[in-house]
Write a protein that holds these residues in place. Structure first.
Motif, PDB file in Angstrom:
ATOM      1  N   ASP A   4     -72.680 -41.447  12.663  1.00 19.52           N
ATOM      2  CA  ASP A   4     -72.987 -42.578  11.786  1.00 19.52           C
ATOM      3  C   ASP A   4     -74.418 -42.398  11.274  1.00 19.52           C
ATOM      4  O   ASP A   4     -75.363 -42.396  12.069  1.00 19.52           O
ATOM      5  CB  ASP A   4     -72.856 -43.888  12.569  1.00 19.52           C
ATOM      6  N   HIS A   5     -74.589 -42.270   9.970  1.00 21.39           N
ATOM      7  CA  HIS A   5     -75.931 -42.023   9.425  1.00 21.39           C
ATOM      8  C   HIS A   5     -76.877 -43.187   9.682  1.00 21.39           C
ATOM      9  O   HIS A   5     -78.103 -43.009   9.723  1.00 21.39           O
ATOM     10  CB  HIS A   5     -75.855 -41.718   7.927  1.00 21.39           C
ATOM     11  N   ARG A   6     -76.337 -44.379   9.886  1.00 21.23           N
ATOM     12  CA  ARG A   6     -77.196 -45.533  10.158  1.00 21.23           C
ATOM     13  C   ARG A   6     -77.904 -45.394  11.501  1.00 21.23           C
ATOM     14  O   ARG A   6     -79.037 -45.877  11.677  1.00 21.23           O
ATOM     15  CB  ARG A   6     -76.378 -46.815  10.098  1.00 21.23           C
ATOM     16  N   LYS A   7     -77.255 -44.734  12.456  1.00 21.68           N
ATOM     17  CA  LYS A   7     -77.908 -44.469  13.740  1.00 21.68           C
ATOM     18  C   LYS A   7     -79.028 -43.454  13.571  1.00 21.68           C
ATOM     19  O   LYS A   7     -80.097 -43.564  14.182  1.00 21.68           O
ATOM     20  CB  LYS A   7     -76.876 -43.964  14.754  1.00 21.68           C
ATOM     21  N   LEU A   8     -78.791 -42.452  12.742  1.00 24.12           N
ATOM     22  CA  LEU A   8     -79.849 -41.463  12.452  1.00 24.12           C
ATOM     23  C   LEU A   8     -81.071 -42.155  11.858  1.00 24.12           C
ATOM     24  O   LEU A   8     -82.219 -41.805  12.193  1.00 24.12           O
ATOM     25  CB  LEU A   8     -79.298 -40.411  11.480  1.00 24.12           C
ATOM     26  N   LEU A   9     -80.845 -43.139  10.991  1.00 28.34           N
ATOM     27  CA  LEU A   9     -81.948 -43.808  10.306  1.00 28.34           C
ATOM     28  C   LEU A   9     -82.761 -44.707  11.233  1.00 28.34           C
ATOM     29  O   LEU A   9     -83.835 -45.183  10.840  1.00 28.34           O
ATOM     30  CB  LEU A   9     -81.406 -44.628   9.126  1.00 28.34           C
ATOM     31  N   GLU A  10     -82.282 -44.933  12.446  1.00 23.35           N
ATOM     32  CA  GLU A  10     -83.065 -45.700  13.417  1.00 23.35           C
ATOM     33  C   GLU A  10     -84.186 -44.859  14.033  1.00 23.35           C
ATOM     34  O   GLU A  10     -85.102 -45.399  14.657  1.00 23.35           O
ATOM     35  CB  GLU A  10     -82.155 -46.235  14.522  1.00 23.35           C
ATOM     36  N   LEU A  11     -84.107 -43.544  13.843  1.00 25.78           N
ATOM     37  CA  LEU A  11     -85.129 -42.648  14.377  1.00 25.78           C
ATOM     38  C   LEU A  11     -86.406 -42.725  13.544  1.00 25.78           C
ATOM     39  O   LEU A  11     -86.405 -43.187  12.403  1.00 25.78           O
ATOM     40  CB  LEU A  11     -84.625 -41.207  14.385  1.00 25.78           C
ATOM     41  N   GLU A  12     -87.490 -42.232  14.119  1.00 18.68           N
ATOM     42  CA  GLU A  12     -88.758 -42.127  13.393  1.00 18.68           C
ATOM     43  C   GLU A  12     -88.689 -40.876  12.508  1.00 18.68           C
ATOM     44  O   GLU A  12     -88.842 -39.752  12.990  1.00 18.68           O
ATOM     45  CB  GLU A  12     -89.919 -42.028  14.381  1.00 18.68           C
ATOM     46  N   LEU A  13     -88.429 -41.081  11.232  1.00 19.72           N
ATOM     47  CA  LEU A  13     -88.289 -39.995  10.278  1.00 19.72           C
ATOM     48  C   LEU A  13     -89.195 -40.239   9.079  1.00 19.72           C
ATOM     49  O   LEU A  13     -89.415 -41.382   8.673  1.00 19.72           O
ATOM     50  CB  LEU A  13     -86.842 -39.892   9.777  1.00 19.72           C
ATOM     51  N   ASP A  14     -89.681 -39.151   8.497  1.00 16.11           N
ATOM     52  CA  ASP A  14     -90.449 -39.268   7.251  1.00 16.11           C
ATOM     53  C   ASP A  14     -89.536 -39.221   6.031  1.00 16.11           C
ATOM     54  O   ASP A  14     -89.792 -39.895   5.034  1.00 16.11           O
ATOM     55  CB  ASP A  14     -91.473 -38.126   7.165  1.00 16.11           C
ATOM     56  N   GLY A  15     -88.490 -38.419   6.104  1.00 15.09           N
ATOM     57  CA  GLY A  15     -87.606 -38.280   4.960  1.00 15.09           C
ATOM     58  C   GLY A  15     -86.234 -37.797   5.365  1.00 15.09           C
ATOM     59  O   GLY A  15     -86.037 -37.305   6.483  1.00 15.09           O
ATOM     60  N   VAL A  16     -85.284 -37.936   4.434  1.00 16.08           N
ATOM     61  CA  VAL A  16     -83.929 -37.439   4.672  1.00 16.08           C
ATOM     62  C   VAL A  16     -83.437 -36.688   3.446  1.00 16.08           C
ATOM     63  O   VAL A  16     -83.798 -37.012   2.307  1.00 16.08           O
ATOM     64  CB  VAL A  16     -82.933 -38.575   5.014  1.00 16.08           C
ATOM     65  N   SER A  17     -82.606 -35.700   3.691  1.00 21.40           N
ATOM     66  CA  SER A  17     -81.844 -35.044   2.636  1.00 21.40           C
ATOM     67  C   SER A  17     -80.441 -35.630   2.657  1.00 21.40           C
ATOM     68  O   SER A  17     -79.775 -35.605   3.699  1.00 21.40           O
ATOM     69  CB  SER A  17     -81.758 -33.535   2.874  1.00 21.40           C
ATOM     70  N   VAL A  18     -80.006 -36.157   1.515  1.00 22.10           N
ATOM     71  CA  VAL A  18     -78.653 -36.694   1.398  1.00 22.10           C
ATOM     72  C   VAL A  18     -77.763 -35.603   0.803  1.00 22.10           C
ATOM     73  O   VAL A  18     -77.884 -35.260  -0.372  1.00 22.10           O
ATOM     74  CB  VAL A  18     -78.623 -37.961   0.534  1.00 22.10           C
ATOM     75  N   CYS A  19     -76.889 -35.047   1.643  1.00 27.84           N
ATOM     76  CA  CYS A  19     -76.054 -33.898   1.279  1.00 27.84           C
ATOM     77  C   CYS A  19     -74.569 -34.235   1.418  1.00 27.84           C
ATOM     78  O   CYS A  19     -73.749 -33.356   1.675  1.00 27.84           O
ATOM     79  CB  CYS A  19     -76.401 -32.702   2.160  1.00 27.84           C
ATOM     80  N   THR A  20     -74.235 -35.479   1.266  1.00 32.50           N
ATOM     81  CA  THR A  20     -72.860 -35.950   1.399  1.00 32.50           C
ATOM     82  C   THR A  20     -72.066 -35.643   0.127  1.00 32.50           C
ATOM     83  O   THR A  20     -72.648 -35.289  -0.911  1.00 32.50           O
ATOM     84  CB  THR A  20     -72.845 -37.464   1.608  1.00 32.50           C
TER      85      THR A  20
END
Length: 359
Positions: free
Chosen positions: A59-75
């Motif tokens: 679930d990408h929403r769980k990933l977004l709970e992490l401390e991240l600076d950026g994401v690549s959306v490759c869906t």
């Protein structure tokens, strides 16, 4: 001391591998998580790409709970909107693959989310990083052509139809228009300074994709494999746009900028059945003008660079995060690109000219 940029990747298909490869070449980047909605795919991707310190998520929403600076959306295309908006709302910078979204309204919501959150939304048009593309824009913007009144862009593959998620409308939203047509639009509109689109009159078809003679997944093919449109832009500019995944022809012609003082012709690089479109580099550039009543044709040397354009795209995203600067290819700009694709599909379906309405 250089800060380590923490990145998450959402989606683990083929394009995600290119993102992972580009990030791994950067010493200041750590890929800390991968998400894919299909159970087990994220973990398999992590192992295959040897991202052994990354955490897998279904679930990408769980990933977004992490401390991240950026994401690549490759869906797949249909998920660009939801994942990008969720990431922006979670305070992450976003690099989303093209096309920006499936519908114009989704793109508008993505841009709004970026503005509200203060986080960048940049769109993955790597041909922009070819120095020849910068040169084309420099020529067009220099005034050398005079007042540009007509542009023709697009391209066609003799044979070059993808399969899978690219040919299902529910997953891709559109076919050749979204897959390779968006590159052609960006090439021309970026050189012009992204003028606002006003109206579109278009035609699309899928004679090749739906024919088992030409495509092994013909039974599932429900997007366009060909499209052509006449687009009116602000500034009294007309854009003739054409794109094809497959055809009985060697070329749909060069990109042309016609101005009152000069004209510029540009051809794409590459050979073979999958070439002929603006998803790569420049093949040739020619300037046409008059000097002392003589018709002059001047070859503009192509800049040899050796850059991996995809890597440059990812590197610039990271640098923009590091340096706290605006999105390299801002979603607010690519909104016009998406508006044209939306207009093409609406016009083709209604068989009449349509107006493009933007906030």
């Amino acid at each position: 001391m250089t800060k380590t940029i923490r990145i998450g990747i959402i989606g683990s298909g083929g394009i995600a591998r290119a993102h992972a490869s580009a990030y791994r070449k950067l010493s200041n980047v750590e890929i800390v998580a991968v998400a894919d909605s299909i159970e087990g795919k994220a973990q398999a991707f992590i192992q295959q790409e040897q991202l052994l310190n990354a955490a897998p998520f279904d679930d990408h929403r769980k990933l977004l709970e992490l401390e991240l600076d950026g994401v690549s959306v490759c869906t797949p295309n249909f998920a660009h909107h939801e994942t990008s908006v969720n990431a922006l709302n979670a305070g992450k910078h976003v690099l989303v693959e093209k096309p920006m979204s499936v519908t114009l309204s989704q793109s508008i919501e993505m841009v709004d989310a970026s503005r509200r959150s203060g986080k960048m939304l940049t769109v993955g048009f790597q041909p922009r990083y070819d120095p020849n593309m910068s040169l084309i824009k420099e020529i067009v913007q220099s005034g050398k052509l005079g007042s540009v009144y007509f542009v023709e862009t697009g391209g066609g593959r003799r044979r070059g139809m993808p399969g899978g998620t690219f040919i299902r409308k529910e997953l891709a939203g559109a076919g050749a228009m979204a897959d390779i047509g968006c590159y052609s639009l960006d090439m021309a509109l970026h050189a012009l300074g992204y003028p606002r689109p006003l109206t579109v009159s278009a035609y699309t078809s899928n004679h090749f994709g739906t024919n088992p003679k030409y495509h092994k997944e013909a039974a599932h093919f429900d997007v366009e494999d060909f499209g052509v449109a006449m687009i009116r832009l602000e500034g009294d500019i007309v854009l003739n746009y054409k794109i094809s995944w497959a055809m009985h022809m060697d070329s749909l012609g060069a990109t042309m900028f016609l101005g009152t003082d000069a004209g510029l012709k540009v051809t794409p690089a590459g050979t073979g059945p999958w070439s002929g479109v603006w998803d790569g580099s420049v093949g040739s550039m020619t300037l046409y003008n008059d000097i002392a009543n003589q018709h002059i044709q001047s070859t503009i040397p192509v800049i040899e660079h050796g850059l991996n354009l995809f890597d440059e795209k990812v590197k610039d995203f990271v640098a923009a995060i590091q340096d706290d600067r605006p999105a390299p290819i801002p979603g607010g700009e690519i909104l016009y690109n998406q508006a044209i694709i939306d207009g093409v599909l609406r016009s083709a379906a209604s068989k009449r000219e349509v107006t493009i309405e933007l906030p």
